[in-house]
Design a protein around this motif. Structure first.
Motif, PDB file in Angstrom:
ATOM      1  N   ILE A  11      35.530  23.821  63.517  1.00 46.36           N
ATOM      2  CA  ILE A  11      34.584  22.733  63.272  1.00 46.36           C
ATOM      3  C   ILE A  11      35.002  21.523  64.091  1.00 46.36           C
ATOM      4  CG2 ILE A  11      33.710  21.108  61.532  1.00 46.36           C
ATOM      5  CD1 ILE A  11      33.945  23.350  59.474  1.00 46.36           C
ATOM      6  N   THR A  37      27.824  27.976  70.407  1.00 45.51           N
ATOM      7  CA  THR A  37      27.363  27.491  69.108  1.00 45.51           C
ATOM      8  C   THR A  37      28.557  27.168  68.227  1.00 45.51           C
ATOM      9  OG1 THR A  37      27.166  29.796  68.319  1.00 45.51           O
ATOM     10  CG2 THR A  37      25.182  28.760  69.194  1.00 45.51           C
ATOM     11  N   TRP A  38      28.381  26.181  67.377  1.00 47.00           N
ATOM     12  CA  TRP A  38      29.413  25.822  66.414  1.00 47.00           C
ATOM     13  C   TRP A  38      28.817  24.919  65.342  1.00 47.00           C
ATOM     14  CZ3 TRP A  38      28.606  23.025  70.788  1.00 47.00           C
ATOM     15  CH2 TRP A  38      28.653  21.638  70.696  1.00 47.00           C
ATOM     16  N   ILE A  39      29.590  24.673  64.306  1.00 46.14           N
ATOM     17  CA  ILE A  39      29.181  23.802  63.206  1.00 46.14           C
ATOM     18  C   ILE A  39      30.070  22.564  63.221  1.00 46.14           C
ATOM     19  CG2 ILE A  39      29.066  23.590  60.681  1.00 46.14           C
ATOM     20  CD1 ILE A  39      28.524  26.686  60.710  1.00 46.14           C
ATOM     21  N   TYR A  63      26.803  17.103  59.266  1.00 46.94           N
ATOM     22  CA  TYR A  63      26.968  18.555  59.195  1.00 46.94           C
ATOM     23  C   TYR A  63      25.791  19.219  59.891  1.00 46.94           C
ATOM     24  CZ  TYR A  63      28.856  22.639  56.594  1.00 46.94           C
ATOM     25  OH  TYR A  63      29.442  23.822  56.221  1.00 46.94           O
ATOM     26  N   VAL A  65      24.414  22.530  62.797  1.00 46.73           N
ATOM     27  CA  VAL A  65      24.624  23.667  63.689  1.00 46.73           C
ATOM     28  C   VAL A  65      24.278  23.193  65.089  1.00 46.73           C
ATOM     29  CG1 VAL A  65      23.919  25.978  64.327  1.00 46.73           C
ATOM     30  CG2 VAL A  65      24.008  25.351  61.926  1.00 46.73           C
ATOM     31  N   LEU A 138      22.424  20.703  58.477  1.00 43.28           N
ATOM     32  CA  LEU A 138      22.690  21.633  57.381  1.00 43.28           C
ATOM     33  C   LEU A 138      22.503  20.948  56.039  1.00 43.28           C
ATOM     34  CD1 LEU A 138      25.761  23.620  58.734  1.00 43.28           C
ATOM     35  CD2 LEU A 138      23.396  24.379  58.533  1.00 43.28           C
ATOM     36  N   GLN A 165      26.020  29.406  53.348  1.00 44.48           N
ATOM     37  CA  GLN A 165      27.119  29.767  54.243  1.00 44.48           C
ATOM     38  C   GLN A 165      27.145  31.267  54.514  1.00 44.48           C
ATOM     39  OE1 GLN A 165      29.037  27.941  55.940  1.00 44.48           O
ATOM     40  NE2 GLN A 165      29.129  25.925  54.988  1.00 44.48           N
TER      41      GLN A 165
END
Length: 197
Positions: A11, A37-39, A63, A65, A138, A165
């Motif tokens: 993250i 891609t990541w959060i 938060y 994506v 998110l 999740q």
């Protein structure tokens, strides 16, 4: 065109610098066109703003994506094609939401659910590549006070949460898979189409 997808489990924050050219190569050693891609949170610093219309505005969320796409297939890079691909990605994601029973409205490159903003996006080009950043809230937390926002985890259908999740990574992978497939089939169509004389 070969496109590599890498999902990063770590993250970390998107501050706008990740849209700089060859970021995927510098950070992860990925050669060629890619989608990373990541959060993580989003807090775009003023020196990294790419949209003149956003100058003076806050672009932030606790938060999200994040999708960073980079393409090297057009030389020199073409801003119009970058924006067409950005809209394609946005519309593919909206199509997926529809399949989950979620009603949306699209205004340009923005997706709204219940008149609340779900996404942010920008496209740009450098001397060597075209870049897209696409991100989805998110949760409705840490966003600007003057914008009504919603997160994927806030969306319910029949009083049940649609995304958690547990299925978030599946959603990310499905979005990337469909986007890459669309770009590849366009290339295939070009190669098999007779040119008008």
């Amino acid at each position: 065109m070969t496109i590599t997808h890498k999902h990063v489990d770590e993250i970390f924050e998107y501050d706008g610098s990740q849209i700089n050219p060859s970021w995927a190569f510098q950070e992860f050693g990925i050669y060629g066109s890619s989608i990373v891609t990541w959060i993580g949170s989003v807090n775009i610093t003023p020196d990294n703003l790419k949209d003149f219309a956003d100058v003076g505005l806050e672009i932030k969320s606790n938060y999200m994506v994040n999708f960073i796409c980079e393409f090297f297939d057009q030389q020199p890079p073409n801003m119009r094609i970058a924006y067409l691909r950005q809209r394609l990605l946005v519309m593919i994601f909206r199509e997926i939401l529809t399949e989950y029973g979620i009603q949306t409205i699209r205004e340009g490159d923005d997706i709204f659910v219940d008149n609340r903003k779900l996404s942010i996006s920008i496209a740009s080009v450098s001397l060597s590549s075209a870049k897209i950043h696409f991100a989805l809230n998110l949760e409705d937390k840490g966003t600007p006070d003057d914008v009504a926002t919603i997160g994927l985890f806030d969306i319910n259908v029949n009083d049940e949460p649609v995304f958690t999740q547990d299925n978030l990574l599946d959603l990310i992978n499905e979005t990337v898979k469909r986007f890459i497939n669309e770009l590849e089939t366009i290339e295939n169509d070009i190669s098999k189409t007779k040119v008008l004389l």
